[in-house]
Scaffold this motif. Structure first.
Motif, short mmCIF file in Angstrom:
data_model
loop_
_atom_site.label_atom_id
_atom_site.label_comp_id
_atom_site.label_asym_id
_atom_site.label_seq_id
_atom_site.Cartn_x
_atom_site.Cartn_y
_atom_site.Cartn_z
N ASP A 1 -53.01 44.43 79.69
CA ASP A 1 -53.11 43.04 80.04
C ASP A 1 -53.31 42.04 78.91
N GLU A 2 -52.87 40.81 79.21
CA GLU A 2 -52.88 39.71 78.05
C GLU A 2 -54.43 39.69 77.32
N ASP A 3 -55.37 39.69 78.13
CA ASP A 3 -56.63 39.74 77.23
C ASP A 3 -57.13 41.24 76.48
N GLU A 4 -56.31 42.19 77.04
CA GLU A 4 -56.29 43.48 76.18
C GLU A 4 -55.31 43.57 74.89
N LYS A 5 -54.26 42.54 75.04
CA LYS A 5 -53.18 42.83 73.90
C LYS A 5 -53.92 42.79 72.59
N PRO A 6 -54.72 41.79 72.12
CA PRO A 6 -55.02 41.78 70.70
C PRO A 6 -55.79 42.99 70.23
N GLN A 7 -56.61 43.52 71.08
CA GLN A 7 -57.43 44.75 70.84
C GLN A 7 -56.29 45.77 70.82
N TRP A 8 -55.38 45.87 71.63
CA TRP A 8 -54.12 46.97 71.60
C TRP A 8 -53.56 46.91 70.29
N GLU A 9 -52.88 45.90 70.32
CA GLU A 9 -51.97 45.79 68.92
C GLU A 9 -52.86 45.85 67.49
N ASP A 10 -54.01 45.12 67.50
CA ASP A 10 -54.62 45.01 65.95
C ASP A 10 -55.51 45.96 65.66
N VAL A 11 -56.03 46.78 66.71
CA VAL A 11 -57.00 47.92 66.41
C VAL A 11 -56.32 49.26 66.87
N ILE A 12 -56.06 49.41 68.13
CA ILE A 12 -55.61 50.74 68.66
C ILE A 12 -54.28 51.26 67.97
N GLN A 13 -53.50 50.21 68.14
CA GLN A 13 -52.02 50.77 67.68
C GLN A 13 -52.23 50.86 66.01
N LYS A 14 -53.00 50.07 65.32
CA LYS A 14 -53.25 50.43 63.80
C LYS A 14 -53.80 51.72 63.53
N GLU A 15 -54.95 52.09 64.30
CA GLU A 15 -55.55 53.40 64.06
C GLU A 15 -54.53 54.57 64.53
N ILE A 16 -53.80 54.36 65.57
CA ILE A 16 -52.96 55.40 65.86
C ILE A 16 -51.87 55.44 64.66
N SER A 17 -51.35 54.51 64.48
CA SER A 17 -50.19 54.71 63.23
C SER A 17 -50.95 55.29 61.93
N GLU A 18 -52.07 54.80 61.76
CA GLU A 18 -52.78 55.83 60.59
C GLU A 18 -52.91 57.15 60.79
N LEU A 19 -53.35 57.51 61.88
CA LEU A 19 -53.36 58.96 62.25
C LEU A 19 -51.99 59.70 62.07
N LEU A 20 -50.83 59.20 62.64
CA LEU A 20 -49.67 59.56 62.55
C LEU A 20 -49.21 59.79 61.29
N SER A 21 -49.72 58.67 60.26
CA SER A 21 -49.34 58.75 58.77
C SER A 21 -49.71 59.95 58.54
N VAL A 22 -50.83 60.59 58.88
CA VAL A 22 -51.11 61.90 58.03
C VAL A 22 -50.67 63.19 58.79
N LEU A 23 -50.46 62.90 60.41
CA LEU A 23 -50.25 64.04 61.19
C LEU A 23 -48.90 64.74 60.96
N ILE A 24 -47.81 63.37 60.78
CA ILE A 24 -46.54 63.91 60.60
C ILE A 24 -46.31 64.83 59.32
N PRO A 25 -47.00 64.28 58.10
CA PRO A 25 -46.49 65.18 57.03
C PRO A 25 -47.21 66.59 57.19
N LEU A 26 -48.52 66.47 57.85
CA LEU A 26 -49.18 67.96 58.08
C LEU A 26 -48.59 68.86 58.68
N ARG A 27 -47.61 68.43 59.77
CA ARG A 27 -46.62 69.10 60.58
C ARG A 27 -45.31 69.24 60.13
N ILE A 28 -44.95 68.63 59.19
CA ILE A 28 -43.35 68.75 58.76
C ILE A 28 -43.52 69.42 57.24
N ARG A 29 -44.18 69.10 56.44
CA ARG A 29 -44.25 69.51 55.25
C ARG A 29 -44.40 71.11 54.92
N ASN A 30 -43.94 71.84 54.18
CA ASN A 30 -44.12 73.16 53.97
C ASN A 30 -45.01 73.27 52.79
#
Length: 166
Positions: free
Chosen positions: A118-147
């Motif tokens: 919802d519109e009232d959830e958007k700031p929290q979703w974009e500024d906090v949740i998406q940021k935290e998920i992106s930061e988690l992905l930034s370490v998960l992807i190399p852990l999965r892909i790198r040899n």
């Protein structure tokens, strides 16, 4: 398109394999070292077929990810930035990022319950949740892909890595 990390990674991977540019060219099926030099200096972007061979010959799957991320429009648009680090650093960062996402798990579930942000959830979703998920992905992807399991050594002409390319 920026290719800084991709070019840095292909040079590093070749050197870790203790290959000269000429030796690498022979294994990669590139006719002359000046072409490889252009790839390594970001002057020219290799085709996907060459990148597939680089991944196999250099035994570094992460080259493929960085190629997609930095050298293709769709990868640049969709793929998240990742942390280029060694295993110990990635593991520690994973623990921190996982704890951060765990701390907001209830918020994520509450927002997702109605299958709509919802519109009232958007700031929290974009500024906090998406940021935290992106930061988690930034370490998960190399852990999965790198040899991380092999010591880098020079591949032999008849070795599996070379045969897998052709």
């Amino acid at each position: 398109m920026r290719t800084k990390e991709f070019t840095r990674l292909i040079v590093k991977a070749r050197k870790e394999r203790r290959l000269s540019q000429q030796e690498a060219c022979e294994l990669l099926g590139i006719s002359d070292a000046s072409t490889l030099s252009k790839f390594e200096n970001g002057i020219k972007i290799p085709g996907e077929d060459i990148v597939v061979r680089m991944v196999a010959v250099y035994d570094e799957p992460f080259i493929g990810y960085m190629y997609l991320k930095e050298c293709t429009k769709i990868g640049e648009m969709l793929l998240p930035n990742v942390l280029l680090a060694e295993l110990d650093n990635l593991a520690l960062n994973f623990q921190n990022e996982f704890e951060d996402v765990s701390a907001i798990r209830r918020e994520i579930l509450a927002m997702a319950r109605d299958n709509l942000i919802d519109e009232d959830e958007k700031p929290q979703w974009e500024d906090v949740i998406q940021k935290e998920i992106s930061e988690l992905l930034s370490v998960l992807i190399p852990l999965r892909i790198r040899n991380f399991s092999t010591k880098k050594q020079k591949p032999s002409q008849g070795g599996n890595l070379v045969r897998a390319c052709y």
